[in-house]
Design a protein around this motif. Sequence first.
Motif, PDB file in Angstrom:
ATOM      1  N   HIS A  14       0.859  -1.189   0.000  1.00  8.98           N
ATOM      2  CA  HIS A  14       0.000   0.000   0.000  1.00  8.98           C
ATOM      3  C   HIS A  14       0.886   1.227   0.000  1.00  8.98           C
ATOM      4  O   HIS A  14       1.659   1.431   0.941  1.00  8.98           O
ATOM      5  N   ASP A  15       0.830   2.003  -1.086  1.00 13.24           N
ATOM      6  CA  ASP A  15       1.763   3.131  -1.179  1.00 13.24           C
ATOM      7  C   ASP A  15       1.240   4.354  -0.441  1.00 13.24           C
ATOM      8  O   ASP A  15       0.074   4.423  -0.064  1.00 13.24           O
ATOM      9  N   PRO A  16       2.132   5.317  -0.170  1.00 14.78           N
ATOM     10  CA  PRO A  16       1.712   6.493   0.606  1.00 14.78           C
ATOM     11  C   PRO A  16       0.572   7.276  -0.038  1.00 14.78           C
ATOM     12  O   PRO A  16      -0.156   7.988   0.655  1.00 14.78           O
ATOM     13  N   GLY A  17       0.399   7.120  -1.348  1.00 13.71           N
ATOM     14  CA  GLY A  17      -0.681   7.818  -2.026  1.00 13.71           C
ATOM     15  C   GLY A  17      -2.007   7.093  -1.983  1.00 13.71           C
ATOM     16  O   GLY A  17      -3.018   7.586  -2.495  1.00 13.71           O
ATOM     17  N   GLY A  18      -2.031   5.900  -1.383  1.00  7.91           N
ATOM     18  CA  GLY A  18      -3.274   5.177  -1.232  1.00  7.91           C
ATOM     19  C   GLY A  18      -3.517   4.084  -2.251  1.00  7.91           C
ATOM     20  O   GLY A  18      -4.569   3.446  -2.244  1.00  7.91           O
ATOM     21  N   LYS A  19      -2.562   3.844  -3.144  1.00 10.10           N
ATOM     22  CA  LYS A  19      -2.755   2.799  -4.151  1.00 10.10           C
ATOM     23  C   LYS A  19      -2.276   1.456  -3.609  1.00 10.10           C
ATOM     24  O   LYS A  19      -1.269   1.391  -2.908  1.00 10.10           O
ATOM     25  N   ASP A  20      -3.008   0.406  -3.969  1.00 11.25           N
ATOM     26  CA  ASP A  20      -2.671  -0.951  -3.549  1.00 11.25           C
ATOM     27  C   ASP A  20      -2.107  -1.746  -4.719  1.00 11.25           C
ATOM     28  O   ASP A  20      -2.573  -1.624  -5.852  1.00 11.25           O
TER      29      ASP A  20
END
Length: 116
Positions: A98-104
Amino acid sequence: EVQLVESGGGLVQPGGSLRLSCAASGFTFGSYDVSWVRQAPGKGPEWVSAINSGGSTYYADSVKGRFTFSRDRAKNTLYLQMNNLKPEDTAVYLCTAHDPGGKDYWGKGTLVTVSS
């Protein structure tokens, strides 16, 4: 590009052990939350364990004390050591990031079958 590739699944008898690996590329562990999720045949996904970007580790009650989630920064690889396996642990195991921008991001999974 973030990629996750799981390996290490297979057939094991109840009480046995397996170690799953998840080779990661395209990101660094320090900035992402990473998790293992499993999906048993005919059932929905179940969260198993997570390591957050700060390094704290969490486990589902169903695996606590039996599974250990770790990461090797040098190899950019995640591991799930599974001990005392039970038939109800049978599932496809997927690693996620899960990246800091909210993408999985998801791997394709590896099948674990616990059966005598």
